[in-house]
Design a protein around this motif. Structure first.
Motif, PDB file in Angstrom:
ATOM      1  N   UNK A 192       0.787  -1.227   0.000  1.00 28.78           N
ATOM      2  CA  UNK A 192       0.000   0.000   0.000  1.00 28.78           C
ATOM      3  C   UNK A 192       0.821   1.279   0.000  1.00 28.78           C
ATOM      4  N   UNK A 193       2.086   1.203   0.395  1.00 30.47           N
ATOM      5  CA  UNK A 193       2.845   2.431   0.639  1.00 30.47           C
ATOM      6  C   UNK A 193       3.924   2.675  -0.400  1.00 30.47           C
ATOM      7  N   UNK A 194       4.194   3.941  -0.630  1.00 28.74           N
ATOM      8  CA  UNK A 194       5.372   4.316  -1.422  1.00 28.74           C
ATOM      9  C   UNK A 194       6.603   4.403  -0.528  1.00 28.74           C
ATOM     10  N   UNK A 195       6.363   4.323   0.805  1.00 25.96           N
ATOM     11  CA  UNK A 195       7.444   4.420   1.780  1.00 25.96           C
ATOM     12  C   UNK A 195       7.035   3.685   3.045  1.00 25.96           C
ATOM     13  N   UNK A 196       7.926   2.837   3.552  1.00 31.45           N
ATOM     14  CA  UNK A 196       7.654   2.076   4.770  1.00 31.45           C
ATOM     15  C   UNK A 196       8.656   2.491   5.839  1.00 31.45           C
ATOM     16  N   UNK A 197       8.140   2.964   6.973  1.00 33.89           N
ATOM     17  CA  UNK A 197       8.974   3.383   8.096  1.00 33.89           C
ATOM     18  C   UNK A 197       8.860   2.329   9.189  1.00 33.89           C
ATOM     19  N   UNK A 198      10.002   1.766   9.574  1.00 33.10           N
ATOM     20  CA  UNK A 198      10.049   0.716  10.591  1.00 33.10           C
ATOM     21  C   UNK A 198      10.477   1.334  11.916  1.00 33.10           C
ATOM     22  N   UNK A 199       9.690   1.074  12.967  1.00 34.15           N
ATOM     23  CA  UNK A 199      10.006   1.574  14.299  1.00 34.15           C
ATOM     24  C   UNK A 199      10.597   0.460  15.164  1.00 34.15           C
ATOM     25  N   UNK A 200      11.457   0.856  16.098  1.00 35.24           N
ATOM     26  CA  UNK A 200      12.014  -0.075  17.061  1.00 35.24           C
ATOM     27  C   UNK A 200      10.962  -0.426  18.107  1.00 35.24           C
ATOM     28  N   UNK A 201      11.303  -1.366  18.978  1.00 30.85           N
ATOM     29  CA  UNK A 201      10.422  -1.618  20.127  1.00 30.85           C
ATOM     30  C   UNK A 201      10.363  -0.351  20.986  1.00 30.85           C
ATOM     31  N   UNK A 202       9.309  -0.264  21.793  1.00 28.59           N
ATOM     32  CA  UNK A 202       9.065   0.957  22.549  1.00 28.59           C
ATOM     33  C   UNK A 202      10.176   1.315  23.513  1.00 28.59           C
ATOM     34  N   UNK A 203      10.412   2.611  23.685  1.00 25.96           N
ATOM     35  CA  UNK A 203       9.761   3.735  22.977  1.00 25.96           C
ATOM     36  C   UNK A 203      10.244   3.812  21.533  1.00 25.96           C
ATOM     37  N   UNK A 204       9.282   3.864  20.614  1.00 30.57           N
ATOM     38  CA  UNK A 204       9.602   3.746  19.202  1.00 30.57           C
ATOM     39  C   UNK A 204      10.487   4.848  18.656  1.00 30.57           C
ATOM     40  N   UNK A 205      11.503   4.410  17.930  1.00 32.12           N
ATOM     41  CA  UNK A 205      12.367   5.299  17.163  1.00 32.12           C
ATOM     42  C   UNK A 205      12.481   4.706  15.773  1.00 32.12           C
ATOM     43  N   UNK A 206      12.919   5.466  14.809  1.00 30.67           N
ATOM     44  CA  UNK A 206      13.000   4.948  13.446  1.00 30.67           C
ATOM     45  C   UNK A 206      14.207   4.023  13.323  1.00 30.67           C
ATOM     46  N   UNK A 207      13.916   2.764  12.950  1.00 34.12           N
ATOM     47  CA  UNK A 207      14.972   1.776  12.730  1.00 34.12           C
ATOM     48  C   UNK A 207      15.390   1.739  11.268  1.00 34.12           C
ATOM     49  N   UNK A 208      14.444   1.993  10.364  1.00 30.14           N
ATOM     50  CA  UNK A 208      14.737   1.960   8.919  1.00 30.14           C
ATOM     51  C   UNK A 208      13.626   2.676   8.172  1.00 30.14           C
ATOM     52  N   UNK A 209      13.946   3.124   6.965  1.00 33.64           N
ATOM     53  CA  UNK A 209      13.005   3.878   6.137  1.00 33.64           C
ATOM     54  C   UNK A 209      13.210   3.416   4.694  1.00 33.64           C
ATOM     55  N   UNK A 210      12.206   2.747   4.113  1.00 34.88           N
ATOM     56  CA  UNK A 210      12.341   2.132   2.800  1.00 34.88           C
ATOM     57  C   UNK A 210      11.448   2.821   1.770  1.00 34.88           C
ATOM     58  N   UNK A 211      12.002   3.153   0.619  1.00 36.93           N
ATOM     59  CA  UNK A 211      11.191   3.556  -0.530  1.00 36.93           C
ATOM     60  C   UNK A 211      10.714   2.298  -1.237  1.00 36.93           C
ATOM     61  N   UNK A 212       9.455   2.290  -1.672  1.00 43.64           N
ATOM     62  CA  UNK A 212       8.883   1.135  -2.359  1.00 43.64           C
ATOM     63  C   UNK A 212       8.657   1.506  -3.821  1.00 43.64           C
ATOM     64  N   UNK A 213       9.303   0.776  -4.708  1.00 39.68           N
ATOM     65  CA  UNK A 213       9.179   1.050  -6.145  1.00 39.68           C
ATOM     66  C   UNK A 213       7.847   0.520  -6.673  1.00 39.68           C
ATOM     67  N   UNK A 214       7.400   1.111  -7.782  1.00 36.90           N
ATOM     68  CA  UNK A 214       6.210   0.603  -8.457  1.00 36.90           C
ATOM     69  C   UNK A 214       5.079   1.603  -8.465  1.00 36.90           C
ATOM     70  N   UNK A 215       4.196   1.495  -9.457  1.00 38.19           N
ATOM     71  CA  UNK A 215       3.072   2.429  -9.583  1.00 38.19           C
ATOM     72  C   UNK A 215       2.001   2.162  -8.542  1.00 38.19           C
ATOM     73  N   UNK A 216       1.266   3.209  -8.204  1.00 33.79           N
ATOM     74  CA  UNK A 216       0.086   3.126  -7.353  1.00 33.79           C
ATOM     75  C   UNK A 216      -1.080   3.725  -8.130  1.00 33.79           C
ATOM     76  N   UNK A 217      -2.229   3.011  -8.218  1.00 35.89           N
ATOM     77  CA  UNK A 217      -2.548   1.701  -7.670  1.00 35.89           C
ATOM     78  C   UNK A 217      -1.627   0.602  -8.209  1.00 35.89           C
ATOM     79  N   UNK A 218      -1.538  -0.505  -7.462  1.00 39.15           N
ATOM     80  CA  UNK A 218      -0.657  -1.589  -7.838  1.00 39.15           C
ATOM     81  C   UNK A 218      -1.231  -2.391  -9.001  1.00 39.15           C
ATOM     82  N   UNK A 219      -0.377  -2.812  -9.936  1.00 41.73           N
ATOM     83  CA  UNK A 219      -0.840  -3.658 -11.042  1.00 41.73           C
ATOM     84  C   UNK A 219      -1.148  -5.069 -10.555  1.00 41.73           C
ATOM     85  N   UNK A 220      -1.893  -5.852 -11.343  1.00 41.33           N
ATOM     86  CA  UNK A 220      -2.152  -7.236 -10.969  1.00 41.33           C
ATOM     87  C   UNK A 220      -0.840  -8.001 -10.755  1.00 41.33           C
TER      88      UNK A 220
END
Length: 245
Positions: A192-220
């Motif tokens: 669903x996302x063009x970007x996925x942000x991963x948080x650590x266990x609490x208290x949450x901090x950013x562990x990683x930040x990923x760009x997701x390739x591909x058009x939106x809406x997603x093709x079959x």
């Protein structure tokens, strides 16, 4: 340019720190997924973005005006005594829109989510998937610039989840609001996302930040593509590292 920006935010409760320090910007028209272990502060971050909560420390800057942010929660939170159309019209009426216009726009919003003919149904007459579509229509009827989704599909079966994910992306394509959504499902996040942000266990901090390739809406068959699989595996690995951090 960010439509909303969290800068070095921290949230403390009586039990201790729930989130942060966290710095996160969301650009206009961007779709961002927040993933992380239970209790890491994902929903807290969403409430900060919505203006429903203030940080203990740090700063929040919003470019959205009154009525330009909409939130969809895990439970549909529909008024049981109102019809689907009246539920969707409610935020417009509360904003001062005339009842006739509000109901006309509500009917159009229900049609956008595939619920033409269901305008008179009460929440008790709706399936879980239909009730969530009504909640989406209610959020979208105000034409928000920022749409926040807090695990809206968590209680639904996999087939309904996938159908609603496609519905949300099709609705995004029509008006391109910025979307931030919380999920525990890595594949749902990458789909669903063009970007996925991963948080650590609490208290949450950013562990990683990923760009997701591909058009939106997603093709079959997007889920079967090598890039989708590789990104899902990378997000899963970062999530495991974040839990251990």
């Amino acid at each position: 340019m960010s439509i909303v920006q969290l800068t070095d935010v921290e949230v403390d409760y009586d039990r201790g720190r729930a989130l942060g320090p966290l710095t996160l910007g969301v650009a206009a028209g961007e779709t961002v997924a927040l993933v992380g272990p239970s209790g890491c502060g994902k929903s807290t971050a969403l409430r900060l973005l919505a203006g429903l909560e203030a940080p203990t420390r740090g700063a929040i800057a919003r470019m959205t005006g009154r009525g330009e942010t909409a939130v969809v929660f895990q439970a549909p939170t529909l008024a049981p005594w109102l019809s689907a159309q009246a539920n969707v019209a409610l935020p417009l009426e509360l904003a001062g829109v005339a009842k006739a216009e509000a109901h006309e726009r509500a009917a159009a919003a229900l049609a956008r989510v595939g619920l033409s003919g269901a305008e008179a149904k009460r929440p008790v007459q709706l399936s879980g998937g239909m009730a969530m579509r009504v909640s989406l229509a209610r959020a979208l009827v105000t034409e928000p610039r920022l749409l926040l989704l807090d695990e809206p599909f968590a209680a639904l079966d996999e087939i309904t989840r996938r159908a609603l994910a496609d519905d949300v992306l099709s609705l995004w394509a029509a008006s391109k609001p910025a979307i931030v959504f919380v999920t525990h499902n890595v594949e749902e996040a990458v789909y669903m996302a063009s970007r996925v942000v991963v948080l650590t266990r609490g208290p949450g901090r950013i562990a990683a930040d990923f760009a997701v390739a591909g058009p939106i809406p997603r093709p079959p068959h997007f889920r079967a593509e090598a890039d989708f699989r590789a990104t899902s595996e990378a997000v899963s690995a970062a999530l495991a590292e974040g839990i251990a951090a």
